[in-house]
Design a protein around this motif. Structure first.
Motif, PDB file in Angstrom:
ATOM      1  N   SER A  42      -6.348 -38.772 118.131  1.00  0.00           N
ATOM      2  CA  SER A  42      -6.556 -37.893 116.989  1.00  0.00           C
ATOM      3  C   SER A  42      -7.946 -37.293 117.052  1.00  0.00           C
ATOM      4  N   LYS A 116       4.729 -37.620 103.806  1.00  0.00           N
ATOM      5  CA  LYS A 116       4.622 -36.760 104.979  1.00  0.00           C
ATOM      6  C   LYS A 116       3.657 -37.337 106.008  1.00  0.00           C
ATOM      7  N   ARG A 117       2.655 -38.046 105.543  1.00  0.00           N
ATOM      8  CA  ARG A 117       1.651 -38.584 106.454  1.00  0.00           C
ATOM      9  C   ARG A 117       1.674 -40.110 106.415  1.00  0.00           C
TER      10      ARG A 117
END
Length: 627
Positions: A42, A116-117
């Protein structure tokens, strides 16, 4: 009493340690393999200079985590030690972080609760500013300075595990075990012969040291999880951590006053009103530096033994919770959880989205490995000695043990170490002579009872090399504490040696998952060292704190250049003894007898029985073939 250990290793330490001037390259920074591949995943990883970040895990499994705090089944106090008219050692709830192999696809798409995360917990447990203040108090630093330091360095650092991820239900793929684990993640392989389609994972309990928390060793715990272990990292509420928050149980409507506090523990009225109490690091009275090797007063035995007793109680409570989960009663545990929304240190997600049916029979609870660092390693020894109380414990691993609080072995042979034991020292602690002698005595104690025992040292390492601190503050550890080992390689060496040890002393599907995931470096086959070099030994007042590196700039630069040049060659450069020193190991006959007694002769193949007689040239070729 004679015992069947390697006598050469014992003799060299029964008397004062001698400098070994004949060991090749003894005073140099050792040749070392590169750390295992952990590519950034990331932007946070790539911009690590803005905030400290932890490396991803190297094993073939993704890793999940969950925080669980539940009321103790048997709340009670330990000892009569009081401060401000209240018992300081009292067990009311048990708190731990569970690290475990996660299912394929964890971290992608929506999380189990539909968000969503995916979420990852912060490395500094909530409430983070309060924990930072606790560290300041522990280190003797003003609170504003401590908060500013953590805010600038690691306040936003996150664990590498995905919160509340579903547990893995697959075996990793077969093939060369030297293939980097990150390339094998999210891939499924066939089960080993005779094993079910879905694996049952082995369980490890981890006990932190003084100043530690349940997340301070997340890299070690997460690494084990990535290799197929369910790791229960207990946060001890015995005054050994910097600061921890104990939530009180609430009534059905959520109010604190609906549920009376147990009569077996005591609180101040304001604590009952707010629904939690705080436990800071507990300094011994009139002897705050009882951990120092140069402390003439010695250890505060009353406090430390009482703390170990409470830690054992927390182990029992955590084991009870895991038993409920594996039996299919996870929903009941989730209803009792005190780390959800509205609780101190809790989060809005809590245990949201966990499908507890997938946890039924997901891991072994009848055979546990107990591991710990420093004071946590002393806790492990007492768990191993209490065989009747901890019948489910079958092996122990002690990382850089602080031996002063350990009681001498009992006269009753039943209360001695009967389980296999692995000790891994840092080089800094190895030079602490009295502590080293205590560790050697533990190896003898286990061997006298017929259990295999190993003791080794990771060269160039310091006391925090087995925690996350050396990963987050690597420059401080290198420049000020003189660590020379790469911090990620130090984790690799500790985990690899531990997995090799557990593979050799365990049986069943737990052993099968280790064999499937393990990158075998044959570290435990390192030859015994007759005498330990002391060329990195610091001054007496700095023993156990740091190392000494002569001509530091020239030595480090020369070692770096040599490694790069020699790594270009396929063979003839690296052997395990370059990175670890072996002080104690079992004779082959003892190890064979242990395997036959615990594994059964029908479970042993020729490779098992001849594990220690592998041709050295084959070892060298295999080890040097990896990058």
């Amino acid at each position: 009493m004679a015992f069947p250990g390697r006598l050469s290793s014992v003799k060299s330490h029964d008397s004062q340690r001698r400098t070994d001037t004949g060991t090749e390259n003894a005073g140099e920074i050792p040749h070392a393999k590169k750390p295992r591949s952990r590519p950034p995943t990331s932007l946070r990883d790539k911009l690590g200079f803005l905030q400290g970040h932890l490396p991803s895990y190297s094993g073939p499994y993704q890793v999940g985590s969950m925080d669980i705090e539940v009321p103790a089944e048997n709340p009670r106090t330990f000892s009569n030690i009081t401060r401000k008219h209240r018992h300081v050692l009292q067990l009311e709830t048990v708190l731990f972080t569970l690290y475990y192999p996660a299912a394929i696809g964890s971290g992608t798409g929506r999380d189990p609760a539909g968000h969503k995360r995916w979420s990852r917990e912060t490395w500094l447990p909530r409430p983070r500013c309060e924990l930072a203040k606790g560290y300041g108090k522990f280190a003797g630093v003003p609170e504003p300075l401590s908060v500013a330091w953590f805010a600038a360095t690691s306040m936003l650092t996150k664990l590498r595990a995905f919160r509340n991820a579903p547990p893995a239900r697959h075996w990793p793929p077969e093939g060369p075990l030297k293939k980097p684990g990150y390339k094998r993640k999210d891939q499924q392989g066939p089960p080993p012969p005779g094993q079910p389609d879905e694996p049952q994972f082995p369980v490890m309990f981890f006990s932190h040291g003084l100043g530690g928390t349940r997340t301070a060793y997340s890299s070690m715990c997460g690494e084990f999880a990535s290799y197929g272990f369910v790791v229960c990292a207990v946060e001890h509420r015995d005054g050994s951590g910097p600061r921890t928050f104990v939530n009180h149980r609430r009534g059905p409507d959520g109010s604190v006053d609906q549920h009376p506090v147990s009569e077996k523990v005591d609180h101040w009225p304001e604590e009952i009103e707010r629904g939690y109490h705080v436990i800071d690091y507990l300094f011994p009275k009139d002897n705050p530096m009882d951990t120092s090797p140069s402390n003439d007063q010695g250890v505060d035995t009353e406090l430390r033994l009482a703390q170990i007793d409470m830690r054992l109680g927390e182990f029992e409570e955590a084991h009870r919770v895991l038993c409920e989960i594996v039996k299919g009663n996870g929903e009941q545990i989730a209803k009792q959880n005190l780390r959800g929304k509205g609780y101190k240190g809790g989060t809005s997600r809590g245990l949201e989205g966990v499908d507890w049916s997938t946890w039924t029979n997901r891991f072994h609870i009848d055979k546990l490995t107990v591991a710990g660092h420093s004071f946590g390693a002393a806790t492990v020894i007492e768990a191993l000695r209490n065989t009747e109380r901890f019948q489910h414990v079958h092996a122990g691993i002690i990382y850089d043990i602080w031996g002063a609080p350990i009681k001498p072995p009992a006269d009753d042979p039943r209360h001695r170490i009967h389980s296999p034991l692995l000790g891994i020292n840092s080089e800094a602690f190895m030079y602490w002579q009295s502590n080293f002698d205590r560790v050697m005595s533990l190896m003898k104690e286990a061997t006298e009872q017929g259990a295999p025992a190993y003791l080794c040292t990771v060269r160039g390492s310091i006391h925090v090399s087995q925690s996350d601190f050396t990963l987050l503050y690597r420059h401080i550890c290198s420049l000020l504490l003189k660590a020379t080992v790469h911090p990620e390689r130090a984790i690799d060496l500790n985990v690899s040696a531990s997995l090799e040890f557990l593979r050799d002393v365990t049986s069943g599907s737990g052993r099968s998952i280790i064999e499937r995931c393990l990158t075998d470096e044959k570290l435990l086959q390192t030859d015994l060292l007759e005498d330990v070099p002391d060329l990195h030994k610091p001054k007496e007042e700095l023993i156990a704190m740091k190392l000494k590196v002569k001509h530091e700039f020239r030595t480090r630069l020369s070692a770096k250049i040599q490694r790069k040049l020699k790594r270009k060659k396929r063979h003839g450069f690296y052997k395990p003894g370059d990175e670890i020193w072996m002080h104690f190991k079992p004779e082959e006959d003892l190890l064979r007898a242990w395997r036959e007694r615990t594994l059964g002769s029908h479970d042993l193949d020729e490779e098992d029985l001849q594990n220690d007689t592998v041709d050295s040239s084959d070892q060298e070729a295999e080890l040097n073939s990896s990058p």
